[in-house]
Design a protein around this motif. Structure first.
Motif, mmCIF file in Angstrom:
data_model
loop_
_atom_site.group_PDB
_atom_site.id
_atom_site.type_symbol
_atom_site.label_atom_id
_atom_site.label_comp_id
_atom_site.label_asym_id
_atom_site.label_seq_id
_atom_site.Cartn_x
_atom_site.Cartn_y
_atom_site.Cartn_z
ATOM 1 N N GLN A 38 0.826 -1.201 0.000
ATOM 2 C CA GLN A 38 0.000 0.000 0.000
ATOM 3 C C GLN A 38 0.868 1.262 0.000
ATOM 4 O O GLN A 38 0.561 2.222 -0.710
ATOM 5 N N VAL A 39 1.925 1.257 0.775
ATOM 6 C CA VAL A 39 2.827 2.411 0.823
ATOM 7 C C VAL A 39 3.460 2.642 -0.545
ATOM 8 O O VAL A 39 3.508 3.773 -1.045
ATOM 9 N N VAL A 40 3.924 1.564 -1.165
ATOM 10 C CA VAL A 40 4.554 1.677 -2.487
ATOM 11 C C VAL A 40 3.560 2.197 -3.523
ATOM 12 O O VAL A 40 3.863 3.113 -4.296
ATOM 13 N N VAL A 41 2.377 1.630 -3.541
ATOM 14 C CA VAL A 41 1.365 2.053 -4.512
ATOM 15 C C VAL A 41 0.930 3.493 -4.247
ATOM 16 O O VAL A 41 0.769 4.286 -5.188
ATOM 17 N N GLY A 42 0.763 3.873 -2.996
ATOM 18 C CA GLY A 42 0.389 5.247 -2.666
ATOM 19 C C GLY A 42 1.444 6.245 -3.115
ATOM 20 O O GLY A 42 1.124 7.305 -3.673
ATOM 21 N N ALA A 43 2.708 5.925 -2.875
ATOM 22 C CA ALA A 43 3.789 6.804 -3.320
ATOM 23 C C ALA A 43 3.838 6.876 -4.840
ATOM 24 O O ALA A 43 4.043 7.956 -5.419
ATOM 25 N N LEU A 44 3.631 5.748 -5.486
ATOM 26 C CA LEU A 44 3.634 5.710 -6.948
ATOM 27 C C LEU A 44 2.493 6.558 -7.523
ATOM 28 O O LEU A 44 2.689 7.300 -8.492
ATOM 29 N N VAL A 45 1.321 6.484 -6.921
ATOM 30 C CA VAL A 45 0.180 7.286 -7.371
ATOM 31 C C VAL A 45 0.496 8.774 -7.223
ATOM 32 O O VAL A 45 0.237 9.568 -8.141
ATOM 33 N N ALA A 46 1.070 9.158 -6.096
ATOM 34 C CA ALA A 46 1.386 10.574 -5.869
ATOM 35 C C ALA A 46 2.438 11.068 -6.860
ATOM 36 O O ALA A 46 2.289 12.150 -7.442
ATOM 37 N N VAL A 47 3.474 10.282 -7.081
ATOM 38 C CA VAL A 47 4.537 10.682 -8.013
ATOM 39 C C VAL A 47 4.001 10.762 -9.436
ATOM 40 O O VAL A 47 4.260 11.734 -10.161
ATOM 41 N N LEU A 48 3.250 9.750 -9.846
ATOM 42 C CA LEU A 48 2.697 9.765 -11.204
ATOM 43 C C LEU A 48 1.709 10.915 -11.400
ATOM 44 O O LEU A 48 1.683 11.533 -12.475
ATOM 45 N N THR A 49 0.920 11.206 -10.386
ATOM 46 C CA THR A 49 -0.008 12.334 -10.479
ATOM 47 C C THR A 49 0.758 13.639 -10.657
ATOM 48 O O THR A 49 0.391 14.480 -11.480
ATOM 49 N N GLY A 50 1.838 13.792 -9.897
ATOM 50 C CA GLY A 50 2.654 14.996 -10.018
ATOM 51 C C GLY A 50 3.337 15.099 -11.364
ATOM 52 O O GLY A 50 3.410 16.175 -11.964
ATOM 53 N N LEU A 51 3.851 13.964 -11.870
ATOM 54 C CA LEU A 51 4.536 13.979 -13.164
ATOM 55 C C LEU A 51 3.573 14.240 -14.318
ATOM 56 O O LEU A 51 3.875 15.010 -15.236
ATOM 57 N N VAL A 52 2.432 13.604 -14.302
ATOM 58 C CA VAL A 52 1.469 13.745 -15.396
ATOM 59 C C VAL A 52 0.840 15.134 -15.397
ATOM 60 O O VAL A 52 0.700 15.764 -16.451
ATOM 61 N N SER A 53 0.464 15.619 -14.218
ATOM 62 C CA SER A 53 -0.228 16.910 -14.153
ATOM 63 C C SER A 53 0.738 18.090 -14.099
ATOM 64 O O SER A 53 0.385 19.187 -14.516
ATOM 65 N N GLY A 54 1.909 17.852 -13.541
ATOM 66 C CA GLY A 54 2.851 18.945 -13.363
ATOM 67 C C GLY A 54 2.462 19.885 -12.237
ATOM 68 O O GLY A 54 3.038 20.959 -12.095
ATOM 69 N N GLN A 55 1.487 19.500 -11.427
ATOM 70 C CA GLN A 55 1.011 20.344 -10.337
ATOM 71 C C GLN A 55 1.279 19.670 -8.994
ATOM 72 O O GLN A 55 0.832 18.552 -8.754
ATOM 73 N N PHE A 56 1.988 20.381 -8.138
ATOM 74 C CA PHE A 56 2.305 19.853 -6.821
ATOM 75 C C PHE A 56 1.051 19.650 -5.983
ATOM 76 O O PHE A 56 0.954 18.695 -5.220
#
Length: 172
Positions: A55-73
């Motif tokens: 869960q920790v890995v997937v949660g971090a991955l979701v946050a990083v991918l969201t930031g990379l795709v959207s470009g919004q912190f």
């Protein structure tokens, strides 16, 4: 079909079977030490910490991918908070559950399980309610997306076989 009735003498519930079930009474046979050991080897205990780590890995991955795709912190932070709202209560619950498993009285262990599940739910709701105060310009959509994806890790753990129950061995 099993019918429950009470004994006229004692008033204690007893079960009565239909005619179709009369020949199906099962005989209880305790396992020998060797059979119990074989059963334990075929059915290992699944650690909830492995699922929590996933869960920790997937949660971090979701946050990083969201930031990379959207470009919004702000979107990445919102998705990360959604994951935190799943992981932190799960850590509290798993820690409490590991302590509950050491209890010898099954009734108190079961009561403790319900109490800690309630604590987990309350903590999850509290984390979701404080999200607007912690993250300025919160995106509820990103938060819910992070929350749902992290929560669905249980399904991923089952798909990976981490929570899979094995068939019971047959002893003669």
């Amino acid at each position: 079909m099993v019918k429950i009735a009470s004994s006229p003498e004692t008033g204690i519930p007893v079960s009565a079977s239909d005619d179709a079930d009369e020949g199906l009474e099962l005989e209880f046979k305790p396992l020998t030490a060797e059979q119990a050991q074989a059963w334990r080897q075929q059915n290992p205990v699944v650690s909830p910490w492995r699922v929590l780590a996933l869960q920790v890995v997937v949660g971090a991955l979701v946050a990083v991918l969201t930031g990379l795709v959207s470009g919004q912190f702000r979107l990445a932070a919102s998705a990360a908070w959604g994951s935190v709202a799943v992981v932190i209560p799960a850590v509290v619950f798993v820690r409490a559950l590991s302590r509950q498993m050491r209890r010898t009285q099954s009734g108190s262990a079961l009561a403790g399980l319900f109490v800690w599940e309630l604590v987990k739910i309350i903590l999850t709701v509290a984390l979701l309610l404080v999200a607007p105060k912690v993250i300025s310009d919160l995106s509820w959509f990103a938060l819910v997306a992070g929350f749902v994806v992290t929560m669905k890790v249980y399904w991923l753990a089952m798909a990976l076989g981490w929570m899979q129950t094995k068939s019971k061995p047959k002893f003669l």
